[in-house]
Design a protein around this motif. Structure first.
Motif, PDB file in Angstrom:
ATOM      1  N   VAL A 130     108.868  85.118  32.135  1.00  0.00           N
ATOM      2  CA  VAL A 130     107.682  86.191  32.017  1.00  0.00           C
ATOM      3  C   VAL A 130     107.288  86.119  33.563  1.00  0.00           C
ATOM      4  CG1 VAL A 130     105.499  86.896  31.250  1.00  0.00           C
ATOM      5  CG2 VAL A 130     107.296  85.847  29.782  1.00  0.00           C
ATOM      6  N   SER A 131     106.721  85.040  34.006  1.00  0.00           N
ATOM      7  CA  SER A 131     106.161  84.813  35.308  1.00  0.00           C
ATOM      8  C   SER A 131     106.477  83.527  35.974  1.00  0.00           C
ATOM      9  CB  SER A 131     104.803  85.009  35.342  1.00  0.00           C
ATOM     10  OG  SER A 131     103.884  84.146  34.614  1.00  0.00           O
ATOM     11  N   ALA A 132     106.468  83.491  37.261  1.00  0.00           N
ATOM     12  CA  ALA A 132     106.711  82.153  38.006  1.00  0.00           C
ATOM     13  C   ALA A 132     106.117  82.034  39.387  1.00  0.00           C
ATOM     14  CB  ALA A 132     108.018  82.260  38.146  1.00  0.00           C
ATOM     15  N   THR A 133     105.464  80.903  39.473  1.00  0.00           N
ATOM     16  CA  THR A 133     105.121  80.382  40.771  1.00  0.00           C
ATOM     17  C   THR A 133     105.909  78.982  41.181  1.00  0.00           C
ATOM     18  OG1 THR A 133     103.316  79.003  39.947  1.00  0.00           O
ATOM     19  CG2 THR A 133     102.754  81.301  40.253  1.00  0.00           C
ATOM     20  N   ASP A 134     105.232  78.462  42.194  1.00  0.00           N
ATOM     21  CA  ASP A 134     106.400  77.375  42.711  1.00  0.00           C
ATOM     22  C   ASP A 134     106.033  75.923  41.460  1.00  0.00           C
ATOM     23  OD1 ASP A 134     107.005  78.350  45.008  1.00  0.00           O
ATOM     24  OD2 ASP A 134     105.478  77.348  46.145  1.00  0.00           O
ATOM     25  N   ASP A 135     104.825  75.927  41.129  1.00  0.00           N
ATOM     26  CA  ASP A 135     104.800  74.940  40.022  1.00  0.00           C
ATOM     27  C   ASP A 135     104.421  75.115  38.567  1.00  0.00           C
ATOM     28  OD1 ASP A 135     104.949  72.901  41.925  1.00  0.00           O
ATOM     29  OD2 ASP A 135     103.226  73.329  42.804  1.00  0.00           O
ATOM     30  N   GLU A 136     104.347  76.483  38.334  1.00  0.00           N
ATOM     31  CA  GLU A 136     104.154  76.881  36.879  1.00  0.00           C
ATOM     32  C   GLU A 136     105.151  78.047  36.516  1.00  0.00           C
ATOM     33  OE1 GLU A 136     100.236  76.482  35.063  1.00  0.00           O
ATOM     34  OE2 GLU A 136     100.392  78.704  35.150  1.00  0.00           O
ATOM     35  N   VAL A 137     105.968  77.834  35.416  1.00  0.00           N
ATOM     36  CA  VAL A 137     106.552  79.179  35.017  1.00  0.00           C
ATOM     37  C   VAL A 137     106.297  79.617  33.440  1.00  0.00           C
ATOM     38  CG1 VAL A 137     109.004  80.120  34.545  1.00  0.00           C
ATOM     39  CG2 VAL A 137     108.416  78.712  36.614  1.00  0.00           C
ATOM     40  N   VAL A 138     106.150  80.842  33.178  1.00  0.00           N
ATOM     41  CA  VAL A 138     105.845  81.203  31.821  1.00  0.00           C
ATOM     42  C   VAL A 138     107.243  81.727  31.282  1.00  0.00           C
ATOM     43  CG1 VAL A 138     104.491  82.583  30.328  1.00  0.00           C
ATOM     44  CG2 VAL A 138     103.206  81.593  32.304  1.00  0.00           C
ATOM     45  N   VAL A 139     107.632  81.280  29.987  1.00  0.00           N
ATOM     46  CA  VAL A 139     108.913  81.871  29.149  1.00  0.00           C
ATOM     47  C   VAL A 139     108.443  82.259  27.950  1.00  0.00           C
ATOM     48  CG1 VAL A 139     110.360  80.372  30.812  1.00  0.00           C
ATOM     49  CG2 VAL A 139     109.729  79.635  28.679  1.00  0.00           C
ATOM     50  N   LEU A 140     109.152  83.032  27.436  1.00  0.00           N
ATOM     51  CA  LEU A 140     109.137  83.568  26.058  1.00  0.00           C
ATOM     52  C   LEU A 140     110.599  83.152  25.693  1.00  0.00           C
ATOM     53  CD1 LEU A 140     107.799  85.289  24.054  1.00  0.00           C
ATOM     54  CD2 LEU A 140     108.990  87.398  24.980  1.00  0.00           C
ATOM     55  N   LEU A 141     110.285  82.638  24.449  1.00  0.00           N
ATOM     56  CA  LEU A 141     111.577  81.899  23.860  1.00  0.00           C
ATOM     57  C   LEU A 141     111.573  82.393  22.186  1.00  0.00           C
ATOM     58  CD1 LEU A 141     111.346  78.076  24.565  1.00  0.00           C
ATOM     59  CD2 LEU A 141     112.508  79.819  25.754  1.00  0.00           C
ATOM     60  N   MET A 142     112.810  82.824  21.886  1.00  0.00           N
ATOM     61  CA  MET A 142     113.060  83.461  20.641  1.00  0.00           C
ATOM     62  C   MET A 142     113.685  82.127  19.696  1.00  0.00           C
ATOM     63  SD  MET A 142     112.045  86.449  20.607  1.00  0.00           S
ATOM     64  CE  MET A 142     111.947  87.902  21.983  1.00  0.00           C
ATOM     65  N   LEU A 143     113.006  81.708  18.705  1.00  0.00           N
ATOM     66  CA  LEU A 143     113.494  80.501  18.151  1.00  0.00           C
ATOM     67  C   LEU A 143     113.969  80.688  16.614  1.00  0.00           C
ATOM     68  CD1 LEU A 143     110.447  78.138  18.794  1.00  0.00           C
ATOM     69  CD2 LEU A 143     112.579  78.230  20.010  1.00  0.00           C
TER      70      LEU A 143
END
Length: 181
Positions: A130-143
């Motif tokens: 979804v978004s990313a910086t050098d030290d933090e990444v937001v992801v969306l997962l379908m489980l």
């Protein structure tokens, strides 16, 4: 005369022919030096921008792969291997989420899994950044989650979506937030 000197002499003679009559040669050299400096600065900036983009893309790929591995470990456990599974799950977390997850494990998951003989297994069916910086990444997962309770022989299967924040901690990507979507 060496080849290098002949080439230099040829370049200088061409430069002298390009100089307008009466114009000082020093002015042209200064202009050329400024132009060379501007061009090299521009090339440096473009290269630095490309390097930054490549580094961010590597970050996105690493964090996404880590999320696809860590979140199923976080959400999967068996009632007979509960202590080991939950210790492994806790190792996937960091920050305040780690403390929140620990409380959830102690107060809800462990008692419920033990009493109800619950076994659950999670797997990722799809994932995206979804978004990313050098030290933090937001992801969306379908489980996909498969849960067996008690003596039931047929598991309950369900799907869910979670928004996961992955934070770089000591060189590893760990789960620092998890929210159902």
């Amino acid at each position: 005369m060496t080849l290098l000197r002949r080439i230099a002499a040829g370049v200088l003679s061409r430069l002298r022919r390009l100089r307008p009559t009466g114009a000082p040669g020093r002015t042209q050299l200064v202009r050329f030096a400024v132009l060379a400096l501007v061009l090299s600065g521009g090339a440096w900036w473009v290269q630095r921008d490309l390097d930054d983009r490549e580094a961010l893309e590597r970050t996105r790929i690493e964090a996404l792969a880590s999320a696809e591995e860590r979140v199923p470990a976080l959400l999967s456990y068996g009632h007979t291997t509960l202590d080991r599974d939950l210790a492994n799950a806790l190792a996937q977390t960091t920050g305040t989420f780690r403390r929140e997850y620990e409380v959830l494990v102690d107060e809800v998951i462990a008692p419920g899994a033990t009493e109800g003989k619950v076994d659950t297994s999670a797997s990722v069916s799809d994932a995206a950044v979804v978004s990313a910086t050098d030290d933090e990444v937001v992801v969306l997962l379908m489980l996909l989650q498969s849960t067996t309770r008690g003596d039931a022989s047929v598991p309950e299967v369900g799907g869910s979506r979670v928004r996961v924040t992955m934070s770089r901690t000591d060189g590893d990507w760990l789960v620092s937030a998890l929210q159902p979507v």
